[in-house]
Scaffold this motif. Structure first.
Motif, PDB file in Angstrom:
ATOM      1  N   ASP A   1     -13.215 -58.956  40.662  1.00 12.38           N
ATOM      2  CA  ASP A   1     -14.256 -58.153  40.015  1.00 12.38           C
ATOM      3  C   ASP A   1     -14.166 -56.699  40.456  1.00 12.38           C
ATOM      4  OD1 ASP A   1     -15.456 -60.200  38.526  1.00 12.38           O
ATOM      5  OD2 ASP A   1     -16.743 -60.804  40.185  1.00 12.38           O
ATOM      6  N   MET A   2     -13.941 -56.503  41.755  1.00 16.07           N
ATOM      7  CA  MET A   2     -13.861 -55.139  42.273  1.00 16.07           C
ATOM      8  C   MET A   2     -12.605 -54.428  41.787  1.00 16.07           C
ATOM      9  SD  MET A   2     -16.645 -54.495  43.768  1.00 16.07           S
ATOM     10  CE  MET A   2     -16.058 -52.842  44.138  1.00 16.07           C
ATOM     11  N   ILE A   3     -11.511 -55.152  41.659  1.00 18.56           N
ATOM     12  CA  ILE A   3     -10.292 -54.535  41.113  1.00 18.56           C
ATOM     13  C   ILE A   3     -10.575 -54.009  39.704  1.00 18.56           C
ATOM     14  CG2 ILE A   3      -7.946 -55.003  40.301  1.00 18.56           C
ATOM     15  CD1 ILE A   3      -7.641 -56.948  42.653  1.00 18.56           C
ATOM     16  N   LYS A   4     -11.352 -54.757  38.929  1.00 22.24           N
ATOM     17  CA  LYS A   4     -11.686 -54.313  37.572  1.00 22.24           C
ATOM     18  C   LYS A   4     -12.478 -53.009  37.594  1.00 22.24           C
ATOM     19  CE  LYS A   4     -11.594 -58.931  35.516  1.00 22.24           C
ATOM     20  NZ  LYS A   4     -12.397 -60.036  34.929  1.00 22.24           N
ATOM     21  N   PHE A   5     -13.339 -52.832  38.606  1.00 24.93           N
ATOM     22  CA  PHE A   5     -14.065 -51.561  38.723  1.00 24.93           C
ATOM     23  C   PHE A   5     -13.084 -50.395  38.644  1.00 24.93           C
ATOM     24  CE2 PHE A   5     -18.450 -52.116  40.880  1.00 24.93           C
ATOM     25  CZ  PHE A   5     -18.670 -53.341  40.273  1.00 24.93           C
ATOM     26  N   TYR A   6     -11.949 -50.540  39.331  1.00 19.07           N
ATOM     27  CA  TYR A   6     -11.004 -49.434  39.503  1.00 19.07           C
ATOM     28  C   TYR A   6      -9.841 -49.452  38.515  1.00 19.07           C
ATOM     29  CZ  TYR A   6     -13.291 -48.405  43.973  1.00 19.07           C
ATOM     30  OH  TYR A   6     -14.188 -48.056  44.949  1.00 19.07           O
ATOM     31  N   THR A   7      -9.831 -50.394  37.571  1.00 15.95           N
ATOM     32  CA  THR A   7      -8.724 -50.461  36.614  1.00 15.95           C
ATOM     33  C   THR A   7      -9.261 -50.543  35.185  1.00 15.95           C
ATOM     34  OG1 THR A   7      -8.539 -52.878  36.972  1.00 15.95           O
ATOM     35  CG2 THR A   7      -7.088 -51.435  38.284  1.00 15.95           C
ATOM     36  N   THR A   8      -9.487 -51.750  34.700  1.00 16.97           N
ATOM     37  CA  THR A   8      -9.882 -51.920  33.300  1.00 16.97           C
ATOM     38  C   THR A   8     -11.209 -51.230  32.985  1.00 16.97           C
ATOM     39  OG1 THR A   8     -10.830 -54.083  33.883  1.00 16.97           O
ATOM     40  CG2 THR A   8      -8.600 -54.065  32.977  1.00 16.97           C
ATOM     41  N   ASN A   9     -12.174 -51.338  33.895  1.00 16.80           N
ATOM     42  CA  ASN A   9     -13.472 -50.709  33.644  1.00 16.80           C
ATOM     43  C   ASN A   9     -13.367 -49.190  33.679  1.00 16.80           C
ATOM     44  OD1 ASN A   9     -14.293 -53.349  33.696  1.00 16.80           O
ATOM     45  ND2 ASN A   9     -15.748 -53.139  35.376  1.00 16.80           N
ATOM     46  N   GLY A  10     -12.573 -48.687  34.612  1.00 17.98           N
ATOM     47  CA  GLY A  10     -12.368 -47.246  34.676  1.00 17.98           C
ATOM     48  C   GLY A  10     -11.727 -46.711  33.416  1.00 17.98           C
ATOM     49  N   ALA A  11     -10.765 -47.457  32.890  1.00 19.76           N
ATOM     50  CA  ALA A  11     -10.105 -47.041  31.649  1.00 19.76           C
ATOM     51  C   ALA A  11     -11.099 -47.010  30.490  1.00 19.76           C
ATOM     52  CB  ALA A  11      -8.947 -47.981  31.335  1.00 19.76           C
ATOM     53  N   LYS A  12     -11.991 -47.991  30.444  1.00 21.17           N
ATOM     54  CA  LYS A  12     -12.996 -48.035  29.379  1.00 21.17           C
ATOM     55  C   LYS A  12     -13.920 -46.817  29.460  1.00 21.17           C
ATOM     56  CE  LYS A  12     -16.599 -51.048  27.422  1.00 21.17           C
ATOM     57  NZ  LYS A  12     -16.011 -51.177  26.082  1.00 21.17           N
ATOM     58  N   ALA A  13     -14.322 -46.437  30.665  1.00 22.24           N
ATOM     59  CA  ALA A  13     -15.209 -45.276  30.841  1.00 22.24           C
ATOM     60  C   ALA A  13     -14.543 -43.993  30.380  1.00 22.24           C
ATOM     61  CB  ALA A  13     -15.627 -45.158  32.300  1.00 22.24           C
ATOM     62  N   LEU A  14     -13.207 -43.941  30.472  1.00 29.12           N
ATOM     63  CA  LEU A  14     -12.461 -42.762  30.051  1.00 29.12           C
ATOM     64  C   LEU A  14     -12.024 -42.821  28.590  1.00 29.12           C
ATOM     65  CD1 LEU A  14     -12.350 -42.297  33.162  1.00 29.12           C
ATOM     66  CD2 LEU A  14     -10.005 -41.508  32.857  1.00 29.12           C
ATOM     67  N   PHE A  15     -12.454 -43.850  27.857  1.00 29.43           N
ATOM     68  CA  PHE A  15     -11.998 -44.070  26.480  1.00 29.43           C
ATOM     69  C   PHE A  15     -10.471 -44.157  26.426  1.00 29.43           C
ATOM     70  CE2 PHE A  15     -16.216 -42.333  25.623  1.00 29.43           C
ATOM     71  CZ  PHE A  15     -16.649 -43.112  24.569  1.00 29.43           C
ATOM     72  N   MET A  16      -9.877 -44.796  27.432  1.00 32.16           N
ATOM     73  CA  MET A  16      -8.417 -44.864  27.499  1.00 32.16           C
ATOM     74  C   MET A  16      -7.920 -46.288  27.720  1.00 32.16           C
ATOM     75  SD  MET A  16      -7.104 -41.446  29.489  1.00 32.16           S
ATOM     76  CE  MET A  16      -5.419 -41.726  28.897  1.00 32.16           C
ATOM     77  N   GLU A  17      -8.733 -47.288  27.381  1.00 29.31           N
ATOM     78  CA  GLU A  17      -8.305 -48.663  27.628  1.00 29.31           C
ATOM     79  C   GLU A  17      -7.109 -49.071  26.770  1.00 29.31           C
ATOM     80  OE1 GLU A  17     -11.647 -49.179  24.544  1.00 29.31           O
ATOM     81  OE2 GLU A  17     -11.032 -47.754  26.099  1.00 29.31           O
ATOM     82  N   ASP A  18      -6.837 -48.314  25.715  1.00 30.70           N
ATOM     83  CA  ASP A  18      -5.650 -48.594  24.911  1.00 30.70           C
ATOM     84  C   ASP A  18      -4.393 -47.975  25.516  1.00 30.70           C
ATOM     85  OD1 ASP A  18      -6.618 -46.012  24.396  1.00 30.70           O
ATOM     86  OD2 ASP A  18      -5.652 -45.944  22.422  1.00 30.70           O
ATOM     87  N   LYS A  19      -4.589 -47.158  26.579  1.00 34.32           N
ATOM     88  CA  LYS A  19      -3.463 -46.447  27.196  1.00 34.32           C
ATOM     89  C   LYS A  19      -3.219 -46.862  28.647  1.00 34.32           C
ATOM     90  CE  LYS A  19      -2.874 -43.355  23.766  1.00 34.32           C
ATOM     91  NZ  LYS A  19      -1.610 -43.142  23.035  1.00 34.32           N
ATOM     92  N   ILE A  20      -4.292 -47.072  29.403  1.00 32.71           N
ATOM     93  CA  ILE A  20      -4.167 -47.349  30.831  1.00 32.71           C
ATOM     94  C   ILE A  20      -5.133 -48.461  31.219  1.00 32.71           C
ATOM     95  CG2 ILE A  20      -3.411 -45.003  31.421  1.00 32.71           C
ATOM     96  CD1 ILE A  20      -6.280 -44.381  32.306  1.00 32.71           C
ATOM     97  N   GLY A  21      -5.123 -48.837  32.500  1.00 28.24           N
ATOM     98  CA  GLY A  21      -6.063 -49.844  33.002  1.00 28.24           C
ATOM     99  C   GLY A  21      -5.479 -51.227  33.084  1.00 28.24           C
TER     100      GLY A  21
END
Length: 612
Positions: free
Chosen positions: A538-558
């Motif tokens: 869960d914590m790894i998601k804070f710093y990867t997939t969730n972070g990418a979503k906050a940046l509107f970049m989940e299609d590029k990174i995360g």
């Protein structure tokens, strides 16, 4: 960790630019010369005809935690021109290896998507440490502070206006006063921000220069600490507007800002960070600097930076215009989508806006609940204007009343403008009403959280507990409850408010609710809310997939997937297999940004010591 000798020579900044090297921390310093005329995607050599279709970089023999929707694990990754072209088996990756491919044998190392810091203030720390009165590394007591201040006076005899940083309120019995500074620096105009940077101590000359007197009213959202006769003592909590006149007399040169950002990049890369969201402080000057670094090939972190706004329609309309103009900077490296505003202050400064009064220990009098920076109607209008323009709003809200007001404003904007994929954020969300937790999830508001504040830390926890009382203090940062409700949260430390920016310490702190450091991780005094601990994944998601979503970049990174950008971090231990109290002892072996190795470490395990 082995670098395949068939794929090129080993590692210098110069050889990196020929497509052959894996750099160390010195990459950024040496990258300017190699950048001209080369593609940002990775300083690749032209290669041979036989290399057509081959990868620039191959990682093999590892445990690749892809963080994709299937939670799949692979053994190898290949990237070309900054993008991932293959994720899969060691056998399958071999067809991507050519004469110019850099091949790294991971020898079982653990690979994650590059870490994303969800709430960061950029290179302020690097600038302040070099050019300001800097107290963060000083033992928090009056004598030690005075020694540093005396040395600063000796080194800067002609400096009249002196900004400072890092005053730890635990060094004082209550709020400090002007006399603390005047004992050493009475002839200068001095203002020193505390650790939170929401509180500021001014000496007598600074109070005079700022025009702060007995008759000065508290600004919106702020509090002037006064003596029994109503005179200002020198300490201000969330009174930024009152010190602006002092800041006008001190500034950094463009060269200093540029150099500091490069230092900041190098430090963040060493922790595995490849993207961050800069919460406030952005302007055309900042956006252009980032764009220039992108063009020159020096940028090694993806940046989403937004301006601060005050609560007026004119101010938010001006911010919208600035962001409209800044859309020319939008790219895979820079996003201009965010507007930031402060709705309340901080618990330790008794300026967080609460639904119920502070305790008597806060010293603010009966019935005091803390101020908000604006009223609900104005907040609603400001948020709705930004939302209608298509921009993401982040509100700093630490008290439960401020969080409630934020959610009311986001709900109002949704009703006025229609529901859209807005991804508005609340930074910190320290204390929340029970009913607002599910409402935050339903409104799809992202929580920009700071896991290093989840345990009983030595900087803020004692004062927060005193000001809130034990019962309310125990209801801060209900992370598991928020996660179970469906709130998407990102990880950060509000750098440089807290210097411990390493995601690995944040992951451990969130999973244990206890200190992640070697000294303290088993100390019951550092344990906070064990029932609110979440899993390492869960914590790894804070710093990867969730972070990418906050940046509107989940299609590029995360996540590590074919056709995504090649941002990855290679770690010395598998975070899902080691004891949770060993997560912070994991070494960063490589940081890869856009297919380039921008940091190389070496130790699979490291000491988990606080960063000073």
């Amino acid at each position: 960790m082995a670098v395949d000798s068939t794929a090129g020579t080993k590692v210098t900044p110069e050889s990196f630019c020929n497509g052959h090297g894996v750099t160390r921390r010195t990459f950024l310093a040496g990258s300017v010369a190699c950048a001209a005329g080369l593609a940002l995607a990775g300083c690749n050599a032209a290669g041979t005809q036989e290399d057509e279709g081959k990868a620039d970089l191959v990682l093999k023999n590892g445990v690749v935690q892809t963080m994709d929707s299937e939670d799949s694990v692979a053994s190898a990754v290949a990237s070309k021109d900054g993008k991932i072209v293959f994720v899969g088996s060691n056998e399958g990756v071999e067809k991507y290896v050519g004469d110019s491919t850099k091949v790294i044998d991971l020898e079982g190392a653990y690979v994650l998507p590059g870490f994303i810091d969800g709430h960061n203030h950029g290179s302020d720390q690097q600038l302040q440490k070099k050019y300001n009165l800097y107290l963060k590394e000083t033992e928090p007591n009056v004598g030690a502070y005075h020694e540093v201040m005396k040395k600063f006076v000796e080194d800067h005899p002609d400096m009249e206006y002196v900004p400072g940083l890092g005053l730890n309120l635990n060094a004082f019995d209550g709020f400090p006063t002007s006399a603390f500074i005047d004992e050493v620096m009475a002839d200068k105009i001095v203002w020193i921000n505390d650790m939170s940077q929401h509180g500021c101590l001014l000496n007598a000359r600074a109070l005079e220069a700022a025009g702060i007197t007995k008759d000065t009213p508290d600004p919106a959202g702020g509090k002037i600490i006064r003596d029994t006769e109503g005179n200002p003592t020198g300490y201000l909590s969330d009174c930024f507007s009152l010190t602006d006149v002092l800041k006008e007399h001190f500034s950094y040169t463009d060269e200093q800002v540029y150099a500091a950002f490069k230092e900041f990049e190098a430090e963040m890369n060493s922790y595995g960070i490849t993207a961050f969201q800069m919460a406030g402080g952005a302007s055309d000057k900042v956006w252009k600097m980032v764009n220039d670094l992108e063009k020159s090939g020096e940028l090694s972190m993806r940046v989403s930076a937004g301006p601060f706004v005050n609560f007026s329609e004119d101010d938010v309309l001006e911010a919208v215009k600035s962001l409209d103009d800044a859309q020319k900077y939008n790219s895979d490296w820079q996003k201009t989508t965010l507007i930031k505003a402060l709705l309340d202050g901080v618990p330790e400064g008794a300026t967080a806006a609460l639904s119920e009064p502070y305790t008597e220990a806060a010293g603010m009098g009966a019935g005091y609940c803390g101020p908000a920076y604006t009223d609900q109607e104005t907040l609603n209008k400001v948020v709705a204007i930004a939302d209608k323009a298509g921009y993401q709003v982040e509100l700093h809200a630490m008290g439960d009343e401020a969080v409630h007001m934020s959610l009311d404003a986001f709900e109002y904007a949704q009703k006025e403008n229609g529901k859209r994929d807005a991804r508005h954020q609340i930074a910190h969300a320290t204390l929340m009403r029970d009913e607002d937790i599910q409402r935050m999830a339903d409104l799809e508001v992202i929580g920009a959280m700071q896991p290093m504040w989840f345990y009983y830390d030595p900087f803020f926890s004692y004062m927060e507990e005193a000001n809130f009382g034990p019962e309310r203090f125990a209801k801060e940062y209900r992370v598991k409850t928020m996660l179970d409700a469906g709130i998407v949260m990102t990880g950060s430390v509000d750098y440089p408010i807290t210097l411990e920016v390493r995601p690995l310490t944040g992951i451990q702190a969130g999973a244990t609710q206890q200190s992640p450091f070697d000294e303290g991780e088993n100390d019951p005094k550092t344990l906070r809310n064990p029932n609110e601990a979440v899993s390492v994944m869960d914590m790894i998601k804070f710093y990867t997939t969730n972070g990418a979503k906050a940046l509107f970049m989940e299609d590029k990174i995360g996540s590590i997937e074919k056709d995504k950008l090649a941002d990855m971090v290679v770690l010395g231990q598998n975070l899902t297999e080691v004891d949770v109290r060993q997560v912070a002892n994991t070494g960063v072996l490589y940081t890869i940004s856009g297919g380039r190795v921008v940091y190389e470490g070496g130790d699979k395990t490291v000491a988990a010591l606080p960063i000073q």
